[in-house]
Design an enzyme around this catalytic site. Sequence first.
Site, PDB file in Angstrom:
ATOM      1  N   TYR A  56      32.147  35.057  30.644  1.00 42.10           N
ATOM      2  CA  TYR A  56      31.165  35.011  31.740  1.00 42.10           C
ATOM      3  C   TYR A  56      29.735  35.091  31.195  1.00 42.10           C
ATOM      4  CZ  TYR A  56      28.775  36.372  36.079  1.00 42.10           C
ATOM      5  OH  TYR A  56      27.912  36.440  37.156  1.00 42.10           O
ATOM      6  N   LYS A 103      26.759  32.269  31.474  1.00 45.16           N
ATOM      7  CA  LYS A 103      25.483  32.554  32.134  1.00 45.16           C
ATOM      8  C   LYS A 103      24.307  32.380  31.171  1.00 45.16           C
ATOM      9  CE  LYS A 103      26.953  33.055  36.240  1.00 45.16           C
ATOM     10  NZ  LYS A 103      26.446  32.180  37.323  1.00 45.16           N
TER      11      LYS A 103
HETATM   12  P1  NAP Z   1      31.174  35.696  45.193  1.00 42.45           P
HETATM   13  O1  NAP Z   1      30.918  36.684  46.269  1.00 42.45           O
HETATM   14  O2  NAP Z   1      32.414  35.796  44.377  1.00 42.45           O
HETATM   15  O3  NAP Z   1      31.061  34.221  45.833  1.00 42.45           O
HETATM   16  C1  NAP Z   1      31.270  33.124  45.011  1.00 42.45           C
HETATM   17  C2  NAP Z   1      30.968  31.863  45.769  1.00 42.45           C
HETATM   18  O4  NAP Z   1      31.196  30.758  44.869  1.00 42.45           O
HETATM   19  C3  NAP Z   1      31.885  31.663  46.963  1.00 42.45           C
HETATM   20  O5  NAP Z   1      31.125  31.130  48.040  1.00 42.45           O
HETATM   21  C4  NAP Z   1      32.896  30.623  46.469  1.00 42.45           C
HETATM   22  O6  NAP Z   1      33.327  29.736  47.487  1.00 42.45           O
HETATM   23  C5  NAP Z   1      32.038  29.816  45.503  1.00 42.45           C
HETATM   24  N1  NAP Z   1      32.848  29.075  44.528  1.00 42.45           N
HETATM   25  C6  NAP Z   1      33.694  29.558  43.590  1.00 42.45           C
HETATM   26  N2  NAP Z   1      34.253  28.535  42.909  1.00 42.45           N
HETATM   27  C7  NAP Z   1      33.749  27.401  43.426  1.00 42.45           C
HETATM   28  C8  NAP Z   1      33.938  26.017  43.143  1.00 42.45           C
HETATM   29  N3  NAP Z   1      34.771  25.605  42.179  1.00 42.45           N
HETATM   30  N4  NAP Z   1      33.252  25.109  43.870  1.00 42.45           N
HETATM   31  C9  NAP Z   1      32.403  25.506  44.860  1.00 42.45           C
HETATM   32  N5  NAP Z   1      32.185  26.808  45.174  1.00 42.45           N
HETATM   33  C10 NAP Z   1      32.856  27.731  44.468  1.00 42.45           C
HETATM   34  O7  NAP Z   1      29.982  35.702  44.125  1.00 42.45           O
HETATM   35  P2  NAP Z   1      28.484  36.287  44.227  1.00 42.45           P
HETATM   36  O8  NAP Z   1      28.506  37.676  43.759  1.00 42.45           O
HETATM   37  O9  NAP Z   1      27.911  35.958  45.556  1.00 42.45           O
HETATM   38  O10 NAP Z   1      27.785  35.427  43.084  1.00 42.45           O
HETATM   39  C11 NAP Z   1      26.881  34.365  43.367  1.00 42.45           C
HETATM   40  C12 NAP Z   1      26.176  33.989  42.070  1.00 42.45           C
HETATM   41  O11 NAP Z   1      25.480  35.133  41.551  1.00 42.45           O
HETATM   42  C13 NAP Z   1      27.119  33.542  40.954  1.00 42.45           C
HETATM   43  O12 NAP Z   1      26.494  32.538  40.188  1.00 42.45           O
HETATM   44  C14 NAP Z   1      27.270  34.790  40.102  1.00 42.45           C
HETATM   45  O13 NAP Z   1      27.655  34.507  38.783  1.00 42.45           O
HETATM   46  C15 NAP Z   1      25.873  35.347  40.206  1.00 42.45           C
HETATM   47  N6  NAP Z   1      25.780  36.772  39.914  1.00 42.45           N
HETATM   48  C16 NAP Z   1      26.403  37.699  40.678  1.00 42.45           C
HETATM   49  C17 NAP Z   1      26.271  39.055  40.357  1.00 42.45           C
HETATM   50  C18 NAP Z   1      26.937  40.116  41.149  1.00 42.45           C
HETATM   51  O14 NAP Z   1      26.860  41.298  40.721  1.00 42.45           O
HETATM   52  N7  NAP Z   1      27.580  39.833  42.273  1.00 42.45           N
HETATM   53  C19 NAP Z   1      25.503  39.440  39.251  1.00 42.45           C
HETATM   54  C20 NAP Z   1      24.891  38.459  38.496  1.00 42.45           C
HETATM   55  C21 NAP Z   1      25.015  37.131  38.831  1.00 42.45           C
HETATM   56  P3  NAP Z   1      34.810  29.743  48.166  1.00 42.45           P
HETATM   57  O15 NAP Z   1      35.134  31.152  48.526  1.00 42.45           O
HETATM   58  O16 NAP Z   1      34.601  28.846  49.345  1.00 42.45           O
HETATM   59  O17 NAP Z   1      35.772  29.152  47.168  1.00 42.45           O
END
Ligand code: NAP
Length: 240
Positions: free
Chosen positions: A148, A152
């Site tokens: 991961y 990133k």
């Molecule tokens: P999340 O709650 O797990 O949501 C992930 C989203 O990505 C969902 O809407 C999912 O859609 C979509 N997704 C996954 N695989 C996909 C694919 N193949 N095609 C299209 N959509 C897809 O994640 P989040 O925490 O909101 O994270 C959002 C972003 O922030 C990501 O880039 C993550 O790496 C980054 N981030 C998050 C954190 C954290 O602590 N949460 C920290 C740093 C960075 P479906 O459910 O419809 O499949």
Amino acid sequence: MSKTVLITGASRGIGAYAARAFAAEGYKVAVNYFKSEDEAASLANEIGGIAVKADVSDPLQAEELAKKTLENFGHIDVLVNNAAIALTQKVICDVGADEWDKLFAVNVRGMFNCTKAALDSMITRQNGKIINISSVWGITGGSCEVAYSASKAAVIGFTKALAKETAPSLITVNCIAPGVIKTDMNAHLSEQDYAALKEETPLGRIGTPQDIAGAMLFLASPAADFITGQVITADGGISI
Ligand code: NAP
């Protein structure tokens, strides 16, 4: 003419919050989803946007996603490459090559696919803002999160190189590196884990999707017109 935004992975978590925040600012929003159809449909309905299914790792589906957005809205002002997956935390020796490939297919190739699909129309209009979502782990590295973290870090390299390439077309490309945000992606964290992370964070709290949506709105706004190739770390100071 209304501003428009295409947000990948907007059915849940940070993307869903961002969709609401952009809509509240008057944007027409394309809510991309892959598996969470009901959530995406109800969100699109709530904010007067469109829900578009596409697995971003597939170039043809990414093209279709941009095409449907353009058919509905006429243009794309802002692309937010937000969709990503994470593996369960484990040491590198336990990560299979197939898991590595799948993660990179969504987190890196997905960003590449969607950018390519949306870029033509931005170049034609000599206008556009691309916002890629990285992670603090892409900067500092996370133990037991090597795949991961590497994906990133790739988001950051992609952002800087593309920013140089698209600058002559007046298209900015920036990146946000969130810290720990309470979403489904962190469902494995216990309340004790969250308490320890809060303790480690200079601003004394865990991040919210709202914190990240705020940075997105700023990068999408005219206030950020002279900013490109940058990484905004929105992490409460945990990386300093
Ligand atoms: P999340 O709650 O797990 O949501 C992930 C989203 O990505 C969902 O809407 C999912 O859609 C979509 N997704 C996954 N695989 C996909 C694919 N193949 N095609 C299209 N959509 C897809 O994640 P989040 O925490 O909101 O994270 C959002 C972003 O922030 C990501 O880039 C993550 O790496 C980054 N981030 C998050 C954190 C954290 O602590 N949460 C920290 C740093 C960075 P479906 O459910 O419809 O499949």
